[in-house]
Design a protein around this motif. Structure first.
Motif, mmCIF file in Angstrom:
data_model
loop_
_atom_site.group_PDB
_atom_site.id
_atom_site.type_symbol
_atom_site.label_atom_id
_atom_site.label_comp_id
_atom_site.label_asym_id
_atom_site.label_seq_id
_atom_site.Cartn_x
_atom_site.Cartn_y
_atom_site.Cartn_z
ATOM 1 N N GLY A 109 51.205 -12.616 18.743
ATOM 2 C CA GLY A 109 50.626 -13.945 18.531
ATOM 3 C C GLY A 109 49.259 -14.134 19.154
ATOM 4 N N CYS A 110 48.710 -13.073 19.765
ATOM 5 C CA CYS A 110 47.323 -13.161 20.256
ATOM 6 C C CYS A 110 46.497 -12.025 19.652
ATOM 7 C CB CYS A 110 47.283 -13.139 21.789
ATOM 8 S SG CYS A 110 45.758 -13.841 22.481
ATOM 9 N N GLY A 111 47.121 -11.253 18.761
ATOM 10 C CA GLY A 111 46.370 -10.204 18.050
ATOM 11 C C GLY A 111 45.957 -9.011 18.899
ATOM 12 N N HIS A 112 46.675 -8.745 19.978
ATOM 13 C CA HIS A 112 46.255 -7.633 20.843
ATOM 14 C C HIS A 112 46.465 -6.268 20.189
ATOM 15 C CE1 HIS A 112 46.367 -10.167 24.807
ATOM 16 N NE2 HIS A 112 45.610 -10.687 23.872
ATOM 17 N N HIS A 113 47.301 -6.200 19.152
ATOM 18 C CA HIS A 113 47.446 -4.921 18.429
ATOM 19 C C HIS A 113 46.140 -4.592 17.703
ATOM 20 C CE1 HIS A 113 48.134 -7.991 15.460
ATOM 21 N NE2 HIS A 113 48.193 -7.116 14.483
ATOM 22 N N ALA A 146 49.307 -5.617 29.923
ATOM 23 C CA ALA A 146 49.692 -6.922 30.499
ATOM 24 C C ALA A 146 48.544 -7.905 30.694
ATOM 25 C CB ALA A 146 50.406 -6.691 31.839
ATOM 26 N N GLU A 147 47.722 -8.077 29.666
ATOM 27 C CA GLU A 147 46.677 -9.101 29.784
ATOM 28 C C GLU A 147 47.315 -10.482 29.873
ATOM 29 O OE1 GLU A 147 43.949 -12.212 28.893
ATOM 30 O OE2 GLU A 147 45.571 -11.678 27.565
ATOM 31 N N GLU A 148 48.423 -10.649 29.154
ATOM 32 C CA GLU A 148 49.040 -11.982 29.087
ATOM 33 C C GLU A 148 49.746 -12.376 30.377
ATOM 34 O OE1 GLU A 148 48.459 -13.918 26.741
ATOM 35 O OE2 GLU A 148 48.050 -12.770 24.928
ATOM 36 N N MET A 149 50.415 -11.428 31.001
ATOM 37 C CA MET A 149 51.223 -11.780 32.177
ATOM 38 C C MET A 149 51.101 -10.710 33.249
ATOM 39 S SD MET A 149 54.635 -13.325 30.414
ATOM 40 C CE MET A 149 54.637 -12.129 29.087
ATOM 41 N N TYR A 171 36.527 -7.054 23.231
ATOM 42 C CA TYR A 171 36.692 -7.687 21.919
ATOM 43 C C TYR A 171 37.982 -8.494 21.905
ATOM 44 C CZ TYR A 171 38.600 -7.926 17.219
ATOM 45 O OH TYR A 171 39.201 -8.366 16.083
ATOM 46 N N HIS A 172 37.974 -9.609 21.171
ATOM 47 C CA HIS A 172 39.214 -10.348 20.956
ATOM 48 C C HIS A 172 39.247 -10.934 19.550
ATOM 49 C CE1 HIS A 172 42.758 -12.688 21.566
ATOM 50 N NE2 HIS A 172 42.892 -12.190 22.790
ATOM 51 N N PRO A 173 40.380 -10.794 18.842
ATOM 52 C CA PRO A 173 40.539 -11.447 17.552
ATOM 53 C C PRO A 173 40.400 -12.963 17.685
ATOM 54 C CG PRO A 173 42.254 -9.817 17.866
ATOM 55 C CD PRO A 173 41.551 -9.963 19.183
HETATM 56 ZN ZN LIG Z 1 44.638 -12.522 23.922
#
Ligand SMILES: [Zn+2]
Length: 480
Positions: A109-113, A146-149, A171-173
């Motif tokens: 849900g944050c597009g990290h793939h 683990a950017e999210e948590m 970069y981030h989507p």
């Molecule tokens: Zn993100």
């Protein structure tokens, strides 16, 4: 702006190999792993880069789902930064209606793939390009968990693993094709546990020392602190242990705090003042306390010179072209929520507090559910309230931040919308757009010494002699 022949080869390689990267991103999307559990994603990427001739360092900074891939020798040393963690509860099929693959399961849900694979693609393309053109330099890819948590980059920065970099390209989507000149807040989360003496609250209160009193007095102190901090500072708390029964003087009590501030050094200062309040509360109540820092992200220092290069690169590539099917897919998602296409753009203008010129630029593209055009950074001077561990990276190395369109204009950030679009061609197009812009930006930095010097000078000016202090303590280890 015409792309010169040399750079064209870089873009061609990415087009020719795009299908491989789409497959890699899809595989990670199909196997979503939350923070610290990204075994599949990190393994897939490390194996690919190894097969492309990169040497791999596994488990850097004691993190089993981190790795560093390196190719080349000497200066400059440039890095692409990847993430690959998913979010709990955001499982979603790649269709424009809300529907989980696994009810309650994780999803991207944050597009990290896409984030990670776009950076892997840029690293691989850059490596081929350096070799083909006999250009010296070192290219790295950091797989950061683990950017999210938790923040893998915080542990890497603390270990000095970014220290020899000349620049980092992140970069981030997003819903927009744009380099970012914004900052993000610094945040620290810690728990204060007070220890007193239990006793019968009615029969022997004079023998008790209430840990809950200490927590309450600390909170009173913190509420007075609020008035004397800079705008943009936030103090939140919740009592996680207030004792067990009213007829027992509480022996232990605990309160969790989250502090946010626009700058890292200011946050460190507020954290010290809060610690003094805890000391005062302990002194007043004849109790003791210990503080446990749970996580901490530094504020983002974005490098504007790199952002300008990224915009140039986007312009060289041109806008993203969408098919009618992709536009219909995005429109169906936009229609799920309450606003119109132009309504979503107005919301963005409002949240970003954009000036007239930037607002009008966005408005000119507000008829479609996907923004295909490229934008110059329109977020200069803005401090986003969300925190990221890219902040810690940006405190030690000049860091550029790029966004490309992977989501429709309605995208509310962490949501099923992002999972849906990230699992189909809209996400793929954003991925290759990003990989091209990142690789072109790196190509300039490898070959144009003057620009690289400008990037460094800007960084020195922004840091103004300050050195990076991680918010997490020395003894804190990443979870295994
Ligand atoms: Zn993100």
């Amino acid at each position: 702006m015409a792309v010169d022949e040399k750079k064209k080869a870089l873009l061609n390689w990415l087009d020719e190999n795009a299908a491989d990267f789409f497959r890699m991103a899809d595989q990670i999307w199909e196997n979503p792993e939350i923070s610290w559990e990204e075994v599949f994603a990190s393994g897939l990427q490390a194996d690919y880069l190894e097969s492309e001739g990169f040497s791999i360092t596994r488990n850097p900074a004691g993190m089993r789902t981190a790795f560093i891939a390196e190719w080349g020798t000497g200066k400059p040393v440039l890095a692409f930064i990847g993430e690959y963690d998913a979010l709990p509860g955001l499982s979603q099929v790649n269709e424009p209606v809300k529907k989980a693959v696994v009810e309650g399961g994780p999803g991207h849900g944050c597009g990290h793939h896409i984030l990670g694979v776009a950076s892997v693609a840029a690293a691989a393309a850059t490596r081929k390009w350096l070799e083909a053109n006999n250009i010296s330099g070192t290219v790295r890819y950091y797989g950061t968990p683990a950017e999210e948590m938790g923040g893998g980059k915080v542990f890497m920065a603390r270990e000095g693993l970014f220290s020899d970099l000349d620049a980092a390209l992140t970069y981030h989507p997003s819903f927009i094709n744009m380099p970012s000149k914004a900052s993000t807040v610094a945040v620290v989360s810690s728990s204060f546990r007070f220890n007193g003496k239990s006793s019968h609250a009615g029969g022997a209160p004079h023998l008790g020392r209430s840990a809950l009193d200490a927590v309450e007095l600390m909170n009173v102190g913190a509420n007075y602190l609020r008035e004397h901090v800079l705008d943009g500072t936030r103090i939140h708390y919740v009592i996680t242990n207030g004792g067990q029964a009213a007829n027992i003087v509480p022996e232990t009590a605990e309160v969790d705090y989250i502090l946010r501030a626009e700058k890292l050094d200011y946050l460190l200062d507020v954290a010290d003042r809060l610690r003094n309040i805890a000391k005062g509360a302990a002194l007043m109540t004849d109790t003791t306390f210990e503080e446990t820092i749970k996580s901490g992200y530094a504020s983002m220092v974005s490098n504007h010179a790199i952002a300008d290069l990224m915009y140039q690169a986007l312009e060289e590539i041109g806008p993203i072209q969408y098919t009618n099917d992709e536009l219909a897919f995005a429109q169906q998602i936009n229609d799920t929520f309450e606003a119109t296409n132009s309504g979503y753009i107005e919301q963005r203008i409002d949240t970003l507090k954009l000036g007239k010129q930037a607002a009008d630029t966005l408005r000119a593209h507000s008829d479609k559910p996907l923004l295909s055009a490229n934008f110059q950074a329109i977020d200069e001077g803005i401090v986003y309230k969300g925190a990221t561990d890219v902040g810690d990276l940006s405190q030690v190395v000049p860091t550029g931040a790029l966004e490309t369109v992977c989501f429709p204009t309605c995208s509310p950030g962490h949501s099923w919308v992002n999972t849906a679009c990230g699992g189909m061609s809209i996400g793929h197009k954003g991925l290759v757009h990003a990989a091209k812009a990142l690789a072109l930006t790196a190509a300039v930095l490898y070959t144009d010494k003057k620009t690289l010097e400008k990037v460094r000078e800007e960084f020195e000016e922004q840091m103004d002699g300050k050195t990076y202090t991680p918010l997490i303590p020395e003894e804190m280890c990443p979870p295994q």
